[in-house]
Design an enzyme around this catalytic site. Sequence first.
Site, PDB file in Angstrom:
ATOM      1  N   LYS A  96     -15.491  -7.204  33.972  1.00 38.27           N
ATOM      2  CA  LYS A  96     -16.393  -8.189  34.558  1.00 38.27           C
ATOM      3  C   LYS A  96     -16.107  -8.378  36.040  1.00 38.27           C
ATOM      4  O   LYS A  96     -14.955  -8.379  36.456  1.00 38.27           O
ATOM      5  CB  LYS A  96     -16.230  -9.529  33.836  1.00 38.27           C
TER       6      LYS A  96
ATOM      7  N   HIS B 201      -8.454 -10.809  32.354  1.00 37.02           N
ATOM      8  CA  HIS B 201      -8.802 -12.189  32.677  1.00 37.02           C
ATOM      9  C   HIS B 201      -8.300 -12.535  34.074  1.00 37.02           C
ATOM     10  O   HIS B 201      -7.155 -12.260  34.422  1.00 37.02           O
ATOM     11  CB  HIS B 201      -8.164 -13.154  31.670  1.00 37.02           C
TER      12      HIS B 201
ATOM     13  N   ARG C  97     -11.647  -7.508  19.800  1.00 37.29           N
ATOM     14  CA  ARG C  97     -10.917  -7.708  21.056  1.00 37.29           C
ATOM     15  C   ARG C  97     -10.064  -8.973  20.965  1.00 37.29           C
ATOM     16  O   ARG C  97      -8.908  -8.998  21.394  1.00 37.29           O
ATOM     17  CB  ARG C  97     -11.922  -7.808  22.201  1.00 37.29           C
TER      18      ARG C  97
ATOM     19  N   TYR D 199      -8.504 -18.119  25.042  1.00 39.45           N
ATOM     20  CA  TYR D 199      -9.071 -16.978  24.317  1.00 39.45           C
ATOM     21  C   TYR D 199      -8.229 -16.624  23.103  1.00 39.45           C
ATOM     22  O   TYR D 199      -8.738 -16.298  22.036  1.00 39.45           O
ATOM     23  CB  TYR D 199      -9.141 -15.780  25.262  1.00 39.45           C
TER      24      TYR D 199
ATOM     25  N   ARG E  80     -13.875  -4.744  25.811  1.00 46.80           N
ATOM     26  CA  ARG E  80     -15.179  -5.314  25.492  1.00 46.80           C
ATOM     27  C   ARG E  80     -16.065  -4.166  25.022  1.00 46.80           C
ATOM     28  O   ARG E  80     -15.882  -3.018  25.415  1.00 46.80           O
ATOM     29  CB  ARG E  80     -15.801  -5.983  26.718  1.00 46.80           C
TER      30      ARG E  80
END
Length: 309
Positions: free
Chosen positions: A185, A281, A258, A290, A162
Site C-alpha cells: 500500500k 505496516h 494474512r 491487526y 495481501r
Amino acid sequence: MGLMLSAALRDAMAGWLSHLKALDGASANTLRAYEADVSGFLAFLAAHHGESLGVARLAAASQTDMRAFLAHTRGRGVSARSAARILSSVKGFIRWLAEREGFDPTAVLSARSPRYQRKLPRPLSEDAARAVIGTVADMAREDWIAARDAAVVTLLYGCGLRISEALSLTGAEASLPTVLRIRGKGGKERIVPVLPAAQAAVADYVRLCPFPLAGEPASPLFRGARGGALNQRLIARSMERARGALGLPASATPHALRHSFATHLLAAGGDLRAIQELLGHASLSTTQAYTAVDTARLMEVYEKAHRRA
C-alpha cells in the site's frame, strides 16, 4: 459541485492530490477515495453557508461547521468507521492547505473522530489454515487450477501477503526466490522471506500451467482459465467453497490467511516490530490492532524489546 468552488480551491485540491501521488505514493484508488471525501466536505460547507466556497472561507471553518458536517454525514447513514475515514481525509487536506496558505487549521484538526469498533478478520487455527490450502486444491476442476489456487493461498498464509500483492507477481517470479520484494500500500516496498513450502507450491503451479510464465516479466504470474490475469474474486470463491466444506465461519477469507500468518507468528514468539516489517505496516499500532493480541502478550513483547535496547 465544481461551480460552488473557487478556481483557487479547485487548484488546491489538484495540488494536494498530486502531492499525495508524488511524495506518498498513493494509489489511484486511494486518490479517488480522498478526492471523494474532501469534495463531499467542500460541497457541504458551500451549501451550509449558501455561498461559493473559496480558500478564505474554508480557512474560517469553525468547530460548529465541523459538528454540522459530521452530523450531516452520519445522518446520511454513513457508518462511524467511514465517517472517521472521511474526517481523516478532510484533516489531511486542511493541514496541507494551511501550511501553504498560512492559516490556523485548529478548528478542523480538533474535530473529534466518531468512535467505532475496529472489525478484524478472525485468525484461523494453524490446522484450519493448512486444511484450507489442501481443500482449495481438492475442489478445483483442473489440476493446474488446483495448483494455482493452492499456490496463491500458500503465499497469503506463508508470507503474509495481501491478495492484491500475491496477484501482482509477474513471470519474473516464476522461479520463486528465497525473498520477495513486495510493493504494498502506498507504493511502500518491503522484503518478505519465502518459505520452502511456498516455493514448492508456486513451482508446482508453474509446471502445470498451460500458459507460458517463465521469462515473462511483464505478464502476471497467476492466470485465469483463459490466460489473462487472475481475478481475486476467483480466489475468494475458492476460499468460500473450502470453508463450506470444512465447516469454517464466514470470516475465513483470503485476508484472514494474512491475519493468521501474523497472529501465529506472534504467538510463536515473533518480534512485533519484525512482524510489522513483514506485513508492511507503517505504524506499530496498526500491527498491534491487526494481530489482536491480548495486553499481557503485547507488554511481554514490548518489555523484551526494551531489555535488548
